[in-house]
Design a protein around this motif. Structure first.
Motif, PDB file in Angstrom:
ATOM      1  N   MET A  76       0.977  -1.327  -0.044  1.00  9.02           N
ATOM      2  CA  MET A  76       0.002   0.019  -0.027  1.00  9.02           C
ATOM      3  C   MET A  76       0.935   1.235  -0.112  1.00  9.02           C
ATOM      4  O   MET A  76       2.115   1.133   0.138  1.00  9.02           O
ATOM      5  N   ARG A  77       0.431   2.404  -0.590  1.00  8.52           N
ATOM      6  CA  ARG A  77       0.951   3.765  -0.038  1.00  8.52           C
ATOM      7  C   ARG A  77       0.047   4.563   0.349  1.00  8.52           C
ATOM      8  O   ARG A  77      -1.314   4.594   0.134  1.00  8.52           O
ATOM      9  N   SER A  78       0.354   5.744   1.046  1.00  6.93           N
ATOM     10  CA  SER A  78      -0.292   6.708   1.654  1.00  6.93           C
ATOM     11  C   SER A  78      -0.590   7.786   0.956  1.00  6.93           C
ATOM     12  O   SER A  78       0.458   8.338   0.234  1.00  6.93           O
ATOM     13  N   VAL A  86      -4.939   8.552   3.750  1.00  7.24           N
ATOM     14  CA  VAL A  86      -5.647   7.314   3.291  1.00  7.24           C
ATOM     15  C   VAL A  86      -4.442   6.142   2.608  1.00  7.24           C
ATOM     16  O   VAL A  86      -3.718   6.772   1.998  1.00  7.24           O
ATOM     17  N   ASP A  87      -4.679   5.195   2.871  1.00  5.85           N
ATOM     18  CA  ASP A  87      -3.912   4.089   2.106  1.00  5.85           C
ATOM     19  C   ASP A  87      -4.460   3.474   1.054  1.00  5.85           C
ATOM     20  O   ASP A  87      -5.623   2.977   1.088  1.00  5.85           O
ATOM     21  N   PRO A  89      -3.719   0.624  -2.654  1.00  2.00           N
ATOM     22  CA  PRO A  89      -2.753  -0.184  -3.313  1.00  2.00           C
ATOM     23  C   PRO A  89      -1.529   0.571  -3.954  1.00  2.00           C
ATOM     24  O   PRO A  89      -1.809   1.596  -4.692  1.00  2.00           O
ATOM     25  N   ASP A  90      -0.305   0.068  -4.090  1.00  2.07           N
ATOM     26  CA  ASP A  90       0.706   0.791  -4.395  1.00  2.07           C
ATOM     27  C   ASP A  90       0.616   0.708  -5.997  1.00  2.07           C
ATOM     28  O   ASP A  90       1.654   1.358  -6.663  1.00  2.07           O
ATOM     29  N   THR A  91      -0.254  -0.039  -6.553  1.00  2.00           N
ATOM     30  CA  THR A  91      -0.353  -0.046  -8.072  1.00  2.00           C
ATOM     31  C   THR A  91      -1.261   1.021  -8.609  1.00  2.00           C
ATOM     32  O   THR A  91      -1.466   1.198  -9.848  1.00  2.00           O
ATOM     33  N   TRP A  92      -2.024   1.769  -7.469  1.00  2.00           N
ATOM     34  CA  TRP A  92      -3.004   2.950  -8.095  1.00  2.00           C
ATOM     35  C   TRP A  92      -2.133   4.220  -8.372  1.00  2.00           C
ATOM     36  O   TRP A  92      -1.320   4.495  -7.366  1.00  2.00           O
ATOM     37  N   ILE A  93      -2.303   4.499  -9.357  1.00  2.00           N
ATOM     38  CA  ILE A  93      -1.404   5.873  -9.980  1.00  2.00           C
ATOM     39  C   ILE A  93      -2.169   7.022  -9.389  1.00  2.00           C
ATOM     40  O   ILE A  93      -3.284   7.015  -8.822  1.00  2.00           O
ATOM     41  N   ASP A  94      -1.304   8.230  -9.406  1.00  2.00           N
ATOM     42  CA  ASP A  94      -2.064   9.432  -9.435  1.00  2.00           C
ATOM     43  C   ASP A  94      -2.280  10.066 -10.686  1.00  2.00           C
ATOM     44  O   ASP A  94      -1.225  10.049 -11.544  1.00  2.00           O
ATOM     45  N   ASP A  95      -3.604  10.701 -10.907  1.00  2.00           N
ATOM     46  CA  ASP A  95      -3.726  11.304 -12.284  1.00  2.00           C
ATOM     47  C   ASP A  95      -5.048  12.098 -12.332  1.00  2.00           C
ATOM     48  O   ASP A  95      -5.679  12.078 -11.075  1.00  2.00           O
ATOM     49  N   ASP A  96      -5.129  12.858 -13.368  1.00  2.00           N
ATOM     50  CA  ASP A  96      -6.282  13.471 -13.344  1.00  2.00           C
ATOM     51  C   ASP A  96      -7.457  13.042 -13.583  1.00  2.00           C
ATOM     52  O   ASP A  96      -7.732  11.893 -14.522  1.00  2.00           O
ATOM     53  N   PRO A  97      -8.548  13.428 -12.957  1.00  2.00           N
ATOM     54  CA  PRO A  97      -9.898  12.729 -13.378  1.00  2.00           C
ATOM     55  C   PRO A  97     -10.553  13.294 -14.833  1.00  2.00           C
ATOM     56  O   PRO A  97      -9.629  14.136 -15.380  1.00  2.00           O
ATOM     57  N   PRO A  98     -11.473  12.732 -15.383  1.00  2.00           N
ATOM     58  CA  PRO A  98     -11.749  13.121 -16.824  1.00  2.00           C
ATOM     59  C   PRO A  98     -12.399  14.796 -16.715  1.00  2.00           C
ATOM     60  O   PRO A  98     -12.660  15.146 -15.639  1.00  2.00           O
ATOM     61  N   ARG A  99     -11.956  15.664 -17.889  1.00  2.00           N
ATOM     62  CA  ARG A  99     -12.301  16.694 -17.870  1.00  2.00           C
ATOM     63  C   ARG A  99     -13.713  17.017 -18.385  1.00  2.00           C
ATOM     64  O   ARG A  99     -14.276  16.328 -18.833  1.00  2.00           O
ATOM     65  N   SER A 100     -14.274  18.341 -18.005  1.00  2.00           N
ATOM     66  CA  SER A 100     -15.485  18.544 -18.417  1.00  2.00           C
ATOM     67  C   SER A 100     -15.854  18.713 -20.102  1.00  2.00           C
ATOM     68  O   SER A 100     -16.787  18.832 -20.343  1.00  2.00           O
ATOM     69  N   ASP A 101     -14.634  18.752 -20.513  1.00  2.00           N
ATOM     70  CA  ASP A 101     -14.738  18.830 -22.089  1.00  2.00           C
ATOM     71  C   ASP A 101     -14.581  17.507 -22.769  1.00  2.00           C
ATOM     72  O   ASP A 101     -13.960  17.327 -23.917  1.00  2.00           O
ATOM     73  N   SER A 205      -1.559  14.088  12.122  1.00  2.00           N
ATOM     74  CA  SER A 205      -0.902  15.413  12.685  1.00  2.00           C
ATOM     75  C   SER A 205       0.389  15.722  11.539  1.00  2.00           C
ATOM     76  O   SER A 205       0.827  16.732  11.672  1.00  2.00           O
ATOM     77  N   VAL A 206       0.939  14.405  11.222  1.00  2.00           N
ATOM     78  CA  VAL A 206       2.188  14.546  10.419  1.00  2.00           C
ATOM     79  C   VAL A 206       1.822  13.353   9.398  1.00  2.00           C
ATOM     80  O   VAL A 206       1.387  12.169   9.714  1.00  2.00           O
ATOM     81  N   ASP A 207       1.977  13.644   8.182  1.00  2.00           N
ATOM     82  CA  ASP A 207       1.473  12.574   7.071  1.00  2.00           C
ATOM     83  C   ASP A 207       2.983  11.637   6.736  1.00  2.00           C
ATOM     84  O   ASP A 207       3.901  11.798   7.370  1.00  2.00           O
ATOM     85  N   ALA A 208       2.487  10.642   5.950  1.00  2.00           N
ATOM     86  CA  ALA A 208       3.717   9.793   5.796  1.00  2.00           C
ATOM     87  C   ALA A 208       5.009  10.205   5.227  1.00  2.00           C
ATOM     88  O   ALA A 208       6.087   9.900   5.242  1.00  2.00           O
ATOM     89  N   ALA A 209       4.650  11.533   4.561  1.00  2.00           N
ATOM     90  CA  ALA A 209       5.728  12.087   3.779  1.00  2.00           C
ATOM     91  C   ALA A 209       6.647  13.015   4.766  1.00  2.00           C
ATOM     92  O   ALA A 209       7.622  13.707   4.410  1.00  2.00           O
TER      93      ALA A 209
END
Length: 361
Positions: A76-78, A86-87, A89-101, A205-209
């Motif tokens: 997992m990753r935080s 929130v934790d 799965p570490d296979t989940w990426i960070d990305d933009d959601p679909p755009r309104s256009d 009070s302090v995150d994982a980073a």
């Protein structure tokens, strides 16, 4: 793909832009765009402060904590926002959601095709087109089901009811902690992830980073950190903490990540070698009361020991630079561009710092 149109921002005349809100899922808890109504500061005076780098010219911005937050379990990753972590799965990426256009001819981005954690949409330019309303149930993404992928997102608590709802083969799980609501959209393939993700939602009070939910750097005016000399220190890790600048009354953490190994060493060396005086600045390129909407705090550590904080301003036309409380140094390609990544996203700006800070994508 974020801010792809910004590549030639310096060559364009200012025009009214259409700002995408991406299906209402923009993380509005902290009102990022509203921060432009900042405290009036005379551009010339601020520029003089940056050049002089005089200690005490700006209020202090807090001390560096010596410890990191609790690491995520194996596999997992935080991810954090404001004072909630929130934790996933570490296979989940960070990305933009679909755009309104999403319905526009030749739309450049219609959403990821794999599980992800949604980034704050920020001020991403979108086509001025009214796509059809998908008429999805409240709480679910507003874009068509065909654009969906399993994902988690944060939003301002709206007083709704926590729980689970289903629609068109998808499950929406909602959990509210304090002023932050966490929503998790899953399909059959990711159903087994729900319990461990939702069960991990917590206040910190302090995150994982190693970033605190609230920082004095959130102030609308420019501030300075407790003084140290970055040119004389060593650091093995750099926590990059991104905050909105709407005031210090509530948690303003937007995202965080950690630089380690050669990445940390290279950024530290670039910060140490950057010329004093701050910048790049073009004071005539924006209103003198516009101080920007976001800020980075760089927390330097040498092993477990805290070294010091730098404050990085990058999205106004003046007051930009990396400040260790002793000297404000110019932002360079090697000191600024590597800071953006993961959940720390480029905030945009007027193009003044674009060439040295824009993520290398």
């Amino acid at each position: 793909m974020r801010h792809a149109q910004a590549r030639r921002a310096d060559d364009l005349e200012p025009r009214q832009l259409v700002v995408g809100h991406h299906g209402g899922r923009r993380m509005t808890i902290l009102g990022v765009v509203a921060a432009v109504a900042a405290t009036v500061i005379v551009a010339a005076a601020v520029t003089a402060v940056v050049r002089a780098g005089q200690e005490g010219t700006r209020p202090g911005a807090g001390a560096t904590p010596a410890t990191m937050g609790t690491p995520a379990p194996e596999g997992m990753r935080s991810v954090s926002f404001a004072d909630v972590e929130v934790d996933v799965p570490d296979t989940w990426i960070d990305d933009d959601p679909p755009r309104s256009d999403w319905c526009a001819d030749g739309a450049q981005f219609t959403g990821p095709d794999q599980p992800y954690v949604a980034l704050d949409a920020g001020e991403v330019m979108v086509a001025a087109i009214a796509c059809p309303d998908a008429a999805n149930p409240p709480g679910f993404p507003e874009e068509p089901v065909s654009t969906w992928a399993p994902h988690l997102w944060f939003e301002q608590s709206s007083g709704g009811v926590d729980g689970t709802e289903t629609f068109a083969g998808w499950t929406l799980t909602t959990r509210t902690v304090g002023e932050v609501t966490v929503r998790l959209l899953t399909d059959e393939a990711t159903a087994d992830d729900v319990e461990r993700i939702v069960g991990s939602v917590r206040r910190v009070s302090v995150d994982a980073a190693g970033c605190e939910p609230t920082s004095a750097a959130q102030a609308r005016e420019f501030v300075r950190p407790p003084a140290f000399d970055v040119t004389t220190v060593q650091a093995t890790e750099i926590s990059v903490c991104s905050y909105t600048r709407t005031g210090t009354e509530q948690p303003g953490l937007l995202g965080s990540h950690v630089l380690t190994g050669d990445d940390a060493s290279d950024v530290l060396a670039a910060l140490q070698q950057a010329p004093a005086g701050g910048g790049p600045n073009r004071p005539g390129n924006c209103s003198p009361d516009y101080t920007g909407t976001s800020v980075l705090v760089l927390r330097l550590r040498d092993g477990p020991a805290a070294v010091g904080d730098l404050i990085v301003y990058s999205d106004s036309c003046y007051g930009n630079g990396a400040d260790d409380g002793t000297t404000v140094r110019a932002l360079t390609l090697d000191s600024c561009a590597p800071l953006w990544g993961g959940r720390v996203t480029w905030p945009g700006g007027d193009g003044t710092t674009l060439r040295v800070c824009h993520p290398r994508r």
